[in-house]
Design an enzyme around this catalytic site. Structure first.
Site: not given
Ligand code: F6R
Length: 250
Positions: A67, A141, A134, A136
Site C-alpha cells: 500500500d 479496512e 481494527n 485491517h
C-alpha cells in the site's frame, strides 16, 4: 492458521528473516510482498544484518508493497516508499528495477490499473502482513464487503488514530491510501503475519476465536486459506491468554 509464539520481538523477527532468506536462496527470482509499519522495523534490520554478513543477496528478488498513502511523494519522509528505502532497499542490494511501489502522487485510476496489471500477471511467493488494531490487513479496512482488486480506500478513524503518532506536529496525515485488495493477499503462495505487543492482543484474540469470516474483521479472510503463519511475541500471547484457548502448532 499456524501460530508461532516467540519470547521476544527480535526472536520472531529472526525466525521470519530466516524464512525469507531460505526462500530467497532456494527460489529463482521470488516475488516478495512487503509491508511497512513499526512491526516490521526489527525484521528489516535483521535482513540488512544478514546482507551485511554476506548471508543473502537480494539482487534477483522482486518485490511489491501492499500500500501507499495518497498524496505522498516517494521522497516524502512519511511515504511508505521512503520507509522501504530507509529500512531495507537502500541498505541492501535490491535492484530498483525489481521493486514495484505504488506512486502516491500518481493519477489514482492509472495507478490502480498499473497495480492491478502487475498483480494479475505475477504471483506473490511470500506476502508479509502486519495487522491494524481494527483487523485491517494492507489497508483493507473493516467494511460490509471484502474488496478484491487493488483499490482506493478512506482510512478508518482507528487507523488514523493509530498511525498519526508517526507524523510530527505540522505534518498532515493522509486520510486515503491505495491498497492491495483481498484477492491478491489470498492468491499469494504463502502469508506471514506479524503482530507484537499488547495493542494487538484484542485483534489477535478475535482472529483466533471468532468463528466466522467477516469483512468487518478483514484479517478473518485468512481463515479460508492455508499456508498462513502468524508470529507473535510472548507479551501479546500472555495478554490474549491465547495459549489457554487454542490448540496450535508451536
Ligand atoms: C502497512 C500496512 C498496515 C500495517 C498495520 C500495522 O503497509 O499494510 O496494514 O501493517 O497498520 O502497522 P504497525 O506495524 O505500525 O502497527
Amino acid at each position: 492458521m499456524k501460530l508461532i509464539i516467540s519470547e521476544t520481538i527480535n526472536d520472531s523477527s529472526e525466525l521470519v528473516a530466516q524464512k525469507i532468506i531460505s526462500l530467497v536462496n532456494s527460489t529463482k527470482n521470488p516475488l516478495l510482498g512487503l509491508v511497512t509499519g513499526g512491526t516490521v522495523v526489527p525484521l528489516y534490520a535483521n535482513l540488512v544484518k544478514n546482507y551485511e554478513q554476506g548471508k543473502v543477496s537480494f539482487s534477483e528478488i522482486r518485490t511489491v508493497n501492499l500500500d501507499e498513502y495518497v498524496g505522498l511523494d516517494q521522497k516524502d519522509h512519511q511515504s511508505f516508499a521512503f520507509f522501504m528505502n530507509q529500512h531495507l532497499f537502500n541498505k541492501t542490494n535490491f535492484n530498483s528495477s525489481n521493486i514495484f511501489l505504488v506512486d502516491g502522487t500518481g493519477q489514482i485510476n492509472s495507478e490502480l490499473e498499473r497495480f492491478d496489471n502487475f498483480l494479475t500477471n505475477n504471483i506473490i511467493d511470500l506476502q508479509l502482513l502486519g495487522i491494524g488494531t481494527n483487523g485491517h490487513i494492507g489497508f483493507n479496512e473493516p467494511s460490509s464487503t471484502f474488496i478484491l482488486p487493488p483499490h482506493l480506500v478512506s482510512l478508518a478513524q482507528e487507523t488514523i488514530n493509530s498511525n498519526s503518532h508517526f507524523f510530527s506536529e505540522g505534518e498532515v496525515m493522509p486520510t486515503q491510501a491505495i491498497t492491495m485488495g483481498i484477492r491478491d493477499i489470498m492468491r499469494a503462495r504463502e502469508v506471514v503475519l506479524l503482530a507484537f505487543g499488547k495493542a494487538k492482543a484484542n485483534v489477535i484474540h478475535r482472529l483466533f476465536t471468532e468463528t466466522c469470516v467477516d469483512p468487518n474483521l478483514p484479517c478473518s479472510i485468512l481463515k479460508l486459506r492455508d499456508q498462513v503463519t502468524i508470529y507473535i511475541d510472548r507479551e501479546l500471547a500472555t495478554e490474549t491468554g491465547i495459549e489457554d484457548c487454542l490448540s496450535f502448532t508451536k
